[in-house]
Design an enzyme around this catalytic site. Sequence first.
Site, PDB file in Angstrom:
ATOM      1  N   ASP A  65       0.849  -1.196   0.000  1.00 46.73           N
ATOM      2  CA  ASP A  65       0.000   0.000   0.000  1.00 46.73           C
ATOM      3  C   ASP A  65       0.879   1.238   0.000  1.00 46.73           C
ATOM      4  O   ASP A  65       2.086   1.144   0.188  1.00 46.73           O
ATOM      5  CB  ASP A  65      -1.012  -0.014   1.163  1.00 46.73           C
ATOM      6  CG  ASP A  65      -0.387   0.116   2.537  1.00 46.73           C
ATOM      7  OD1 ASP A  65       0.813  -0.200   2.689  1.00 46.73           O
ATOM      8  OD2 ASP A  65      -1.101   0.521   3.477  1.00 46.73           O
ATOM      9  N   TYR A  67       2.955   4.758   0.745  1.00 47.83           N
ATOM     10  CA  TYR A  67       3.627   5.335   1.915  1.00 47.83           C
ATOM     11  C   TYR A  67       2.626   6.201   2.674  1.00 47.83           C
ATOM     12  O   TYR A  67       1.812   6.901   2.069  1.00 47.83           O
ATOM     13  CB  TYR A  67       4.824   6.179   1.483  1.00 47.83           C
ATOM     14  CG  TYR A  67       5.954   5.370   0.878  1.00 47.83           C
ATOM     15  CD1 TYR A  67       6.661   4.442   1.636  1.00 47.83           C
ATOM     16  CD2 TYR A  67       6.326   5.552  -0.458  1.00 47.83           C
ATOM     17  CE1 TYR A  67       7.709   3.709   1.076  1.00 47.83           C
ATOM     18  CE2 TYR A  67       7.370   4.828  -1.013  1.00 47.83           C
ATOM     19  CZ  TYR A  67       8.060   3.906  -0.236  1.00 47.83           C
ATOM     20  OH  TYR A  67       9.082   3.189  -0.793  1.00 47.83           O
ATOM     21  N   PHE A  78       6.660   1.684  -4.197  1.00 51.27           N
ATOM     22  CA  PHE A  78       8.053   1.913  -3.762  1.00 51.27           C
ATOM     23  C   PHE A  78       8.587   3.314  -4.084  1.00 51.27           C
ATOM     24  O   PHE A  78       9.707   3.651  -3.693  1.00 51.27           O
ATOM     25  CB  PHE A  78       9.008   0.855  -4.342  1.00 51.27           C
ATOM     26  CG  PHE A  78       8.749  -0.527  -3.816  1.00 51.27           C
ATOM     27  CD1 PHE A  78       9.193  -0.898  -2.552  1.00 51.27           C
ATOM     28  CD2 PHE A  78       8.041  -1.456  -4.558  1.00 51.27           C
ATOM     29  CE1 PHE A  78       8.948  -2.165  -2.050  1.00 51.27           C
ATOM     30  CE2 PHE A  78       7.788  -2.733  -4.073  1.00 51.27           C
ATOM     31  CZ  PHE A  78       8.243  -3.086  -2.812  1.00 51.27           C
ATOM     32  N   HIS A 187      11.463  -9.340   0.671  1.00 50.82           N
ATOM     33  CA  HIS A 187      11.176  -7.906   0.575  1.00 50.82           C
ATOM     34  C   HIS A 187      12.472  -7.104   0.760  1.00 50.82           C
ATOM     35  O   HIS A 187      13.351  -7.509   1.531  1.00 50.82           O
ATOM     36  CB  HIS A 187      10.162  -7.510   1.657  1.00 50.82           C
ATOM     37  CG  HIS A 187       9.508  -6.189   1.413  1.00 50.82           C
ATOM     38  ND1 HIS A 187      10.100  -4.997   1.788  1.00 50.82           N
ATOM     39  CD2 HIS A 187       8.340  -5.869   0.816  1.00 50.82           C
ATOM     40  CE1 HIS A 187       9.300  -3.998   1.445  1.00 50.82           C
ATOM     41  NE2 HIS A 187       8.227  -4.492   0.855  1.00 50.82           N
TER      42      HIS A 187
END
Length: 224
Positions: A65, A67, A78, A187
Amino acid sequence: MNKIIGNSWDELLEEQFNQPYYQNLRQLLIGEYKNFQIFPKPEDIFNAFKKTPYEDVRCVILGQDPYHNINQAEGLSFSVKVGQRIPPSLVNIYKELKSDLGYEPPRHGSLVKWAESGVLLLNTTLTVRAHTPMSHSKIGWEILTDSVIDILNKKDSPVVFILWGRHAASKEKLITNPKHLILKAPHPSPLSANRGFFGSKPFSKTNEFLEANGCRPIDWRIDN
């Protein structure tokens, strides 16, 4: 037909935009934007689709989701707006980019260049309340973004799906077309990057696959 996005995605997602779940989601978001601080700005919600029309998608980088701090989110997974501090996960993505392809990391965190080069920077949830991660998961966004993955799965030309972390990997079951490539790794967050994200070479592997299938490689270089 509603011109929500302004390119080929409008037609492809028209059926979803007309579904009751999406109408309910829209109503809910009107209240959320009125009563809470929500990111990204309404006009940036669909930036991933605006910057990367369906016919240009050769790679997907799946995030969770947006920031949730002020002025960070710009509607691309990202990615943060120019002028914002580069988040730790993106710092590690840039480290892997340098290790893999030798490209110097830019001094900003905006990945618009990748989006314009054919990388769909897709979060599975497209909005979030300030300072409350995952606050808009389970309100309907995942139904829409799962349908996006399904549409891309049916694409005739090869697409590379980059799935970093457990959440992104959970979408692997939607990608069944043998023409596509799935690249999975831990991740890039500082908590897990050392468990196999570093050294996974996603950028060169993506381009090797695309070129082997007669497709244009992604230009991963980001200028300052």
